[in-house]
Design an enzyme around this catalytic site. Sequence first.
Site, short mmCIF file in Angstrom:
data_model
loop_
_atom_site.label_atom_id
_atom_site.label_comp_id
_atom_site.label_asym_id
_atom_site.label_seq_id
_atom_site.Cartn_x
_atom_site.Cartn_y
_atom_site.Cartn_z
N SER A 37 85.74 5.54 9.82
CA SER A 37 85.75 4.08 9.61
C SER A 37 85.21 3.72 8.24
O SER A 37 84.08 4.09 7.89
CB SER A 37 84.86 3.39 10.65
OG SER A 37 85.52 3.31 11.86
N HIS A 68 90.74 1.50 9.22
CA HIS A 68 91.61 2.68 9.40
C HIS A 68 93.02 2.26 8.99
O HIS A 68 93.74 1.60 9.76
CB HIS A 68 91.59 3.15 10.86
CG HIS A 68 90.28 3.73 11.28
ND1 HIS A 68 90.03 5.09 11.30
CD2 HIS A 68 89.13 3.14 11.66
CE1 HIS A 68 88.79 5.31 11.69
NE2 HIS A 68 88.22 4.13 11.92
N HIS A 90 91.14 6.64 18.44
CA HIS A 90 89.94 6.69 19.28
C HIS A 90 90.33 6.47 20.74
O HIS A 90 91.29 5.75 21.02
CB HIS A 90 88.94 5.60 18.87
CG HIS A 90 88.60 5.58 17.41
ND1 HIS A 90 89.39 4.96 16.47
CD2 HIS A 90 87.56 6.12 16.73
CE1 HIS A 90 88.85 5.11 15.26
NE2 HIS A 90 87.73 5.82 15.39
N TYR A 92 88.91 4.52 22.78
CA TYR A 92 88.80 3.11 23.18
C TYR A 92 90.01 2.28 22.77
O TYR A 92 90.17 1.15 23.22
CB TYR A 92 87.52 2.48 22.60
CG TYR A 92 87.47 2.41 21.09
CD1 TYR A 92 88.20 1.46 20.39
CD2 TYR A 92 86.68 3.29 20.36
CE1 TYR A 92 88.16 1.41 19.00
CE2 TYR A 92 86.64 3.25 18.99
CZ TYR A 92 87.39 2.31 18.31
OH TYR A 92 87.36 2.27 16.94
N GLU A 93 90.88 2.86 21.92
CA GLU A 93 92.11 2.14 21.57
C GLU A 93 93.12 2.20 22.72
O GLU A 93 94.16 1.55 22.67
CB GLU A 93 92.72 2.73 20.30
CG GLU A 93 91.87 2.49 19.07
CD GLU A 93 92.43 3.16 17.83
OE1 GLU A 93 93.33 2.60 17.21
OE2 GLU A 93 91.94 4.26 17.49
N ALA A 120 81.77 7.45 10.83
CA ALA A 120 80.64 6.55 10.75
C ALA A 120 79.87 6.68 12.07
O ALA A 120 80.50 6.74 13.12
CB ALA A 120 81.15 5.11 10.59
N MET A 223 82.03 7.54 18.09
CA MET A 223 83.14 7.37 19.03
C MET A 223 84.34 8.24 18.65
O MET A 223 85.47 7.91 19.00
CB MET A 223 83.58 5.91 19.08
CG MET A 223 82.45 4.93 19.37
SD MET A 223 83.02 3.21 19.34
CE MET A 223 81.46 2.32 19.22
N SER A 224 84.10 9.33 17.92
CA SER A 224 85.26 10.12 17.46
C SER A 224 84.89 11.58 17.20
O SER A 224 83.87 12.06 17.67
CB SER A 224 85.81 9.50 16.16
OG SER A 224 84.91 9.72 15.10
N ASN A 247 74.33 2.78 10.52
CA ASN A 247 73.38 1.84 11.15
C ASN A 247 72.38 2.66 11.95
O ASN A 247 72.66 3.81 12.31
CB ASN A 247 74.13 0.87 12.08
CG ASN A 247 74.95 1.61 13.12
OD1 ASN A 247 75.99 2.22 12.79
ND2 ASN A 247 74.52 1.57 14.36
N HIS A 261 80.36 -3.75 13.71
CA HIS A 261 81.36 -3.04 12.90
C HIS A 261 81.29 -3.47 11.43
O HIS A 261 81.61 -2.68 10.55
CB HIS A 261 82.75 -3.29 13.50
CG HIS A 261 83.82 -2.38 12.96
ND1 HIS A 261 83.73 -1.01 12.98
CD2 HIS A 261 85.02 -2.66 12.39
CE1 HIS A 261 84.83 -0.48 12.43
NE2 HIS A 261 85.63 -1.46 12.06
O1 LIG Z 1 86.38 6.67 13.23
P1 LIG Z 1 84.89 6.55 13.23
O2 LIG Z 1 84.24 7.45 14.20
O3 LIG Z 1 84.32 6.72 11.84
O4 LIG Z 1 84.57 5.06 13.68
C1 LIG Z 1 83.31 4.59 14.12
C2 LIG Z 1 83.33 4.48 15.62
C3 LIG Z 1 84.07 3.18 15.84
O5 LIG Z 1 85.45 3.40 15.69
C4 LIG Z 1 83.61 2.33 14.70
C5 LIG Z 1 82.45 1.47 15.09
O6 LIG Z 1 82.03 0.67 14.02
O7 LIG Z 1 83.18 3.25 13.68
N1 LIG Z 2 78.84 4.76 19.34
C1 LIG Z 2 78.54 4.36 18.11
N2 LIG Z 2 79.45 4.50 17.15
C2 LIG Z 2 79.12 4.09 15.91
N3 LIG Z 2 79.83 4.13 14.78
C3 LIG Z 2 79.05 3.61 13.80
N4 LIG Z 2 77.87 3.25 14.28
C4 LIG Z 2 77.89 3.55 15.61
C5 LIG Z 2 76.92 3.41 16.65
O1 LIG Z 2 75.81 2.94 16.47
N5 LIG Z 2 77.31 3.84 17.88
#
Ligand SMILES: O=P(O)(O)O[C@@H]1C[C@H](O)[C@@H](CO)O1
Ligand SMILES: Nc1nc2[nH]cnc2c(=O)[nH]1
Length: 293
Positions: A37, A68, A90, A92-93, A120, A223-224, A247, A261
């Site tokens: 992300s 993305h 992801h 969640y999509e 991220a 989440m990935s 964060n 986000h």
């Molecule tokens: O694709 P990533 O894992 O970098 O994305 C992170 C997880 C969520 O898609 C999003 C949350 O802000 O960032």
């Molecule tokens: N699950 C999760 N995914 C993230 N992607 C970027 N920051 C976070 C977070 O705090 N939690």
Amino acid sequence: MFPESTTGSCYEECKSTAEWLLAQMEVRPLLGIVCGSGLGGLAEMLKDQVVFRYEDIPNFPQSTVRGHAGRLVFGTLKGKPCVCMQGRFHLYEGYPVQKTTLPMRIFKLLGVEMVILTNAAGGLNEDYKVGDIMIIKDHINMPGFAGVNPLAGQNDERFGVRFPCMSDAYDRDLRQLAQDVGEELGYKDFLREGVYCVLGGPSFETIAECRMLYRLGADAVGMSTVHEVIVARHCGMRVFALSLITNKAVMDYNSEEKANHEEVLQTGKQRAEQLEELVSTMVARIEHNNNSV
Ligand SMILES: O=P(O)(O)O[C@@H]1C[C@H](O)[C@@H](CO)O1
Ligand SMILES: Nc1nc2[nH]cnc2c(=O)[nH]1
């Protein structure tokens, strides 16, 4: 028989996509890159680009998340032939886990030997700061505990074995190379190494969940990445992965902080340059075919 929904990404489907791509360009990528992300800038570093929008690629899923772009970029990075996903998929999509990881199998059939993934993530480790870059040394596949694994269903031996080992998922030599390069670039103060935990998202974690994950041994949560890593290792590609700590996970009931986000994308912008420098310097030093760095 295995139910249709768990049969994974079939070999023929991946092969026809790989052949479609190869028929349209000269690049034969040895390195695959997945941008997290807000980290799609890595793709912009490729020279002599050939770009495909995901919507134009047969069998490819579509990106639905801000940050993305949804483009597959071929080209060279420091002279090395690469393919770069500017946008990943992801759980969640709404995609089945097999679909989120389909690009890894296409990478393999394109000839890719090594995958570099970025993401991220929220920092759970109390020593971590926003903007830290974490070399992933191991993962916790939380959805896997509930049976969500991209390799669930019928196994196709043309990709790999039924029961792949994951204790060596994150290549030790590549991690050492990242440490060495990071030190040379003067990144020591914000370069970490730790354990990444994947959750399904899209909701961020509760305070109790963050506390639990940290106690379980996770340094960062996201989440990935993990499912892509499992599929990449299953089909024999070497893996290196980085988390940008965008964060701090909220661990304190008195805190006013809220994960969002916007902050994730903002931190990505602030650290993008260093992350790109780290990856591109590593790539310049990687030798292919002889299994060395
Ligand atoms: O694709 P990533 O894992 O970098 O994305 C992170 C997880 C969520 O898609 C999003 C949350 O802000 O960032
Ligand atoms: N699950 C999760 N995914 C993230 N992607 C970027 N920051 C976070 C977070 O705090 N939690």
